[in-house]
Design an enzyme around this catalytic site. Structure first.
Site, PDB file in Angstrom:
ATOM      1  N   PHE A  80       0.786  -1.224  -0.045  1.00  0.00           N
ATOM      2  CA  PHE A  80       0.110  -0.080  -0.180  1.00  0.00           C
ATOM      3  C   PHE A  80       0.877   1.303  -0.231  1.00  0.00           C
ATOM      4  CE2 PHE A  80      -1.461  -3.360   2.804  1.00  0.00           C
ATOM      5  CZ  PHE A  80      -2.570  -3.930   2.062  1.00  0.00           C
ATOM      6  N   CYS A  81       1.896   1.250  -0.743  1.00  0.00           N
ATOM      7  CA  CYS A  81       2.998   2.274  -0.780  1.00  0.00           C
ATOM      8  C   CYS A  81       3.270   2.819   0.666  1.00  0.00           C
ATOM      9  CB  CYS A  81       2.167   3.362  -1.400  1.00  0.00           C
ATOM     10  SG  CYS A  81       2.041   3.262  -3.341  1.00  0.00           S
ATOM     11  N   ASN A  82       3.369   1.956   1.469  1.00  0.00           N
ATOM     12  CA  ASN A  82       3.958   2.135   2.662  1.00  0.00           C
ATOM     13  C   ASN A  82       4.825   0.989   3.339  1.00  0.00           C
ATOM     14  OD1 ASN A  82       4.219   2.672   5.593  1.00  0.00           O
ATOM     15  ND2 ASN A  82       2.158   3.678   5.718  1.00  0.00           N
TER      16      ASN A  82
END
Length: 879
Positions: A422-424
């Site tokens: 999740f781009c994290n």
């Protein structure tokens, strides 16, 4: 951390009972506003769909678009940089929207300015470029500190700062601390740098909410990310938080607040803003200047005066003013439908809390938990937790089921969620226990952000995330819980999962069975079902591998073809029983007994594809009725005949038409392909059949698409491995014994009313080019090379199946049983069949594939001891 332990025999509560037992009583819906009517009126397009990716993008209501469109039809909006009447209307409307944005965040123009950007990422980049960084001797310059639980777009700021000599320091949530007094650490006397700390108001990974009190604690020195002299400023990333929670900037006065409007309204996309505290605005340094930002400048010398307004100074060029106009309607409709962000906060949290509690209580018959939830809270309050649940599904032995597999299964139930990191990456590492070396190792193994490689050496590379929006309902939550129970039932080998429904353990309810009728409408294109094969070039005299058309027939005799039977056949070796090509990608098969081979596979296999009005390729996952389009090829007549029920047959020439056909730039599995339109007549025919605009396009003969080098097969050079409009490889081979094994598993299931699957049905679902028999089930996956007749092939890996195998190729109806059973029996890899690529041709003589040809495999060296006697005996004769 994992969710709380629960009694293995605990029963899931109904939502009504759960609310009744909650103290204080949980809010659901919007008072007198009917949520069911809201869904029906504003989100009718969601019928039959469970959308649970609101943290990725929420959905826009029908009335927002209607109101916005009416506004555009009734008013003329000109460029706001002009001075005419229409431009003045635009300028005034934009300024009014700025007021509305600030009012939404409980502040005014006295305290904050609104700078429109293309999104929150652009807002973060703007801060990185304009913050008053100071580079001082030693370690006494400015410092950028960021919480490790930050979006990629925050972490990426460090690249800009590194080029300016500014140090960036990641800070774990547990490392933030209160301090009694600040240690000056011997600062350089002439250097009093400015530092910036960035943290998310809400984690986009887990939904955990970080205290807004940190803003003041850090600015006044009560809390220290790093013990340094100088002045601290705070950048509060509110993109995730503001989507479902009210943010009061009059109380929590962050210096910079990036936001993204599609997270709040769903529309427009590509528009965000940076809210800048006016006390900080004068410190920002302007570098590049674009149209509209200059009060005065000279083209011939270094003279530039920026505009006085911080908004106008940093909005380079003409802003997306029509999208800004759309925001007004977004605010109006959101307030009208829900009564405000506080109501949304309570409603979405209630759904998340209920779902979290029920997930936590789901256990297998042996007491093992069904899911592992990644959270820093126990979902006790909307002040500490947003409407996001992050988890991985476990089997009854405690092993993680890969997120890609869960995603595919969810698609069968028409449940839309999100998977990965999740781009994290920081939060993903922290919650999943992934070290830096593991992340690097995964990358070296071929895993990149956003792909479907979910497990490496048994360890997860990511997780599953669901998130609720203001229009989400308890029915969405219940459908999701039913789905989790369904896949856990398969994971436990059919044994029951502790659950909150009456009736026999493990039995399917009517509602459960109803979910089986749904399937995915969008997915990644990895399926072999529409894939792999064909020489898209015309059959003409100029091509060295193509005999003249006048000689084409299904009874040609190749001068180099192996005998198909009689004295030279070895009865212990497998043989080809069926050959199919798929002239139009994702459409029905064309079965042949003998067919010429070109340098891209079977001649004309996947040479054409159907695209929508935007030029996007259609596949059966989006349009199941594609399987009802039945093309056939007449080589002698040089034509393809296309048939479909209720339609008159139509012909398309095999030769590329002379003249100027419309050229398309299309994509096949992320590869660019050059194609041309096959004409208006066939376009009208297809559009009539599907009830929407469609075109038939064909790969250009002068365009070569090279196969990607995968699976370590260096033999597949770019000169020999040429592809048509296939997904992965030139050919797909399946083994009848493997199909029979799957058929046996499907038809011996003890579920009542189960569909009986025939071999013909299953064979057609796997959409292979070559079907063979005479070997053990799944033995083909141990092959390294194979010869069929006079042709030699490299086995380049297994075919990873997608949801298209759920579609009955005779009716277009969906049923998820095949995918679920294949997932269960194949250890969730859902592999079936193998990809083949021919290595090279020894001569320019015509080549053919024929039914009845013997199949001579070469087993991989490390598996020779496990191979069949016939395969071992012939290993020395297949090259």
């Amino acid at each position: 951390m994992a969710g709380p332990a629960a009694d293995p025999e605990a029963q899931l509560l109904s939502f009504q009972r759960f609310r009744a037992l909650s103290k204080p009583r949980l809010a659901y819906g919007y008072g007198s506003r009917s949520l069911s009517q809201l869904r029906e009126r504003e989100f009718g397009r969601l019928a039959g769909t469970v959308y649970l990716d609101h943290a990725g993008a929420t959905l826009f209501p029908q009335s927002q678009l209607t109101s916005f469109t009416k506004d555009l039809m009734e008013n003329v909006y000109g460029n706001p940089h002009s001075q005419n009447i229409t431009s003045k209307l635009t300028y005034d409307t934009v300024e009014q929207v700025r007021y509305r944005i600030l009012a939404h965040f409980h502040t005014t123009l006295d305290d904050y300015s609104v700078i429109f950007t293309s999104g929150s990422t652009a807002a973060l980049k703007l801060v990185a470029e304009s913050f008053p960084w100071v580079s001082c001797p030693g370690n006494s310059g400015s410092r950028f500190c960021y919480l490790t639980d930050n979006h990629t777009s925050v972490v990426g700021m460090r690249k800009i700062l590194a080029a300016r000599g500014i140090t960036s320091t990641p800070v774990r949530p547990e490392d933030l601390r209160l301090v009694e007094e600040r240690d000056e650490m011997g600062s350089h006397p002439s250097c009093q740098p400015s530092h910036l700390f960035c943290y998310p108001a809400q984690s986009n990974f887990s939904g955990s909410k970080y205290p807004l009190s940190w803003i003041e604690d850090i600015k006044c020195g009560r809390m220290s990310p790093v013990n340094l002299p100088g002045k601290w400023f705070v950048l509060l990333d509110a993109a995730s938080y503001a989507s479902t929670s009210p943010l009061d900037l009059s109380t929590h006065q962050a210096d910079f607040v990036p936001i993204s409007f599609y997270k709040i309204f769903g529309f427009p996309t590509g528009l965000g803003a940076l809210l800048v505290n006016n006390r900080v605005a004068p410190l920002l340094k302007k570098g590049y200047f674009g149209g509209g930002t200059a009060a005065a400048y000279l083209a011939g010398s270094d003279f530039y005066v920026p505009r006085s307004s911080v908004s106008e100074r940093f909005e380079d060029g003409t802003i997306s003013f029509l999208d800004v106009v759309a925001l007004k309607h977004g605010f109006d409709i959101l307030e009208h439908l829900t009564g405000g962000m506080e109501n949304i906060k309570q409603h979405t949290f209630t759904l998340a809390q209920y779902t979290y509690a029920m997930l936590s209580s789901l256990h297998y018959h042996n007491g093992a938990p069904v899911v592992r939830i990644y959270s820093d809270s126990e979902f006790s309050s909307p002040d500490v937790q947003g409407p996001i649940i992050n988890f991985n599904v476990l089997d009854d032995k405690g092993f993680i089921i890969g997120y890609s597999q869960v995603d595919k299964m969810a698609s069968l139930y028409n449940i839309h969620l999100r998977t990965g990191c999740f781009c994290n990456t920081g939060a993903c590492q922290r919650h999943l226990g992934l070290s830096d070396n593991m992340i690097k190792k995964y990358f070296e193994a071929g895993h990149v952000c956003g792909d479907h490689i979910d497990l490496i050496d048994g360890q997860p590379t990511g997780s599953v995330r669901i998130s609720f929006g203001y229009m989400s309902t308890v029915e969405d939550a219940e459908a999701f819980l039913k789905f989790i129970k369904a896949i856990s039932l398969h994971s436990s080998g059919g044994q029951s999962v502790s659950k909150a429904r009456t009736g026999e353990p493990g039995a399917k309810s009517t509602e459960d069975k109803a979910q089986d009728e749904h399937a995915i409408t969008n997915s990644r294109c990895l399926s072999p079902e529409e894939d792999d094969h064909a020489d898209s070039r015309s059959w003409n005299n100029s091509h060295p591998l193509h005999p003249p058309l006048r000689e084409a027939s299904s009874t040609w005799q190749s001068p180099v073809e192996e005998p198909e039977g009689g004295l030279n056949r070895d009865p212990e070796l497998p043989v080809v029983t069926k050959i199919c090509l798929y002239p139009i990608k994702s459409c029905a098969a064309f079965e042949v007994t003998k067919w010429p081979v070109g340098n891209q596979g079977l001649l004309y296999d996947r040479s054409w594809m159907i695209v929508n009005h935007n030029g996007v390729c259609l596949n059966q996952k989006q349009e199941p009725r594609l399987c009802l389009i039945r093309p056939s090829i007449d080589l002698q007549e040089g034509r393809m005949v296309i048939k479909a029920e209720g339609m008159e047959p139509i012909e398309v020439p095999l030769e590329e038409a002379s003249g100027r056909a419309q050229i398309y730039q299309s994509k096949v599995c992320a590869d660019r392909v050059n194609t041309f339109d096959c004409g208006e007549e066939i376009s009208k025919w297809l559009s009539k059949f599907f009830g929407r605009p469609c075109h038939l396009i064909r790969q250009s003969s002068n365009f070569q698409r090279n196969a990607k080098k995968k699976h370590g097969k260096d033999q597949l050079s770019s000169t020999t491995a040429s592809l048509s409009l296939v997904n992965e490889a030139q050919y797909l081979l399946i083994n009848t014994s493997s199909v029979m094994e799957l058929q046996k598993q499907l038809n011996t299931s003890d579920e009542n009313g189960k569909k009986e699957f025939t071999m013909e049905d299953l064979n057609s679902r796997f959409r292979a080019n070559i079907i063979m028999n005479g070997t053990r089930a799944f033995e083909e996956e141990r092959w390294d090379e194979v010869s069929i007749g006079s042709l030699h092939f490299q086995v380049v890996g297994p075919c990873h199946r997608c949801q298209m195998i759920c579609i009955d190729q005779n009716t277009g109806q969906r049923n998820q049983d095949v995918f679920q059973k294949l997932s269960e029996s194949r250890e969730r890899k859902v592999n079936f069949g193998v990809y083949l690529m021919h290595t090279s041709f020894e001569s320019s003589a015509p080549r053919f594939l024929s039914v009845g040809s013997q199949v001579l495999p070469v087993v991989k060296e490390d598996e020779e001891s496990q191979s069949s006697p016939a395969a071992q005996r012939h290993q020395g004769h297949t090259s």
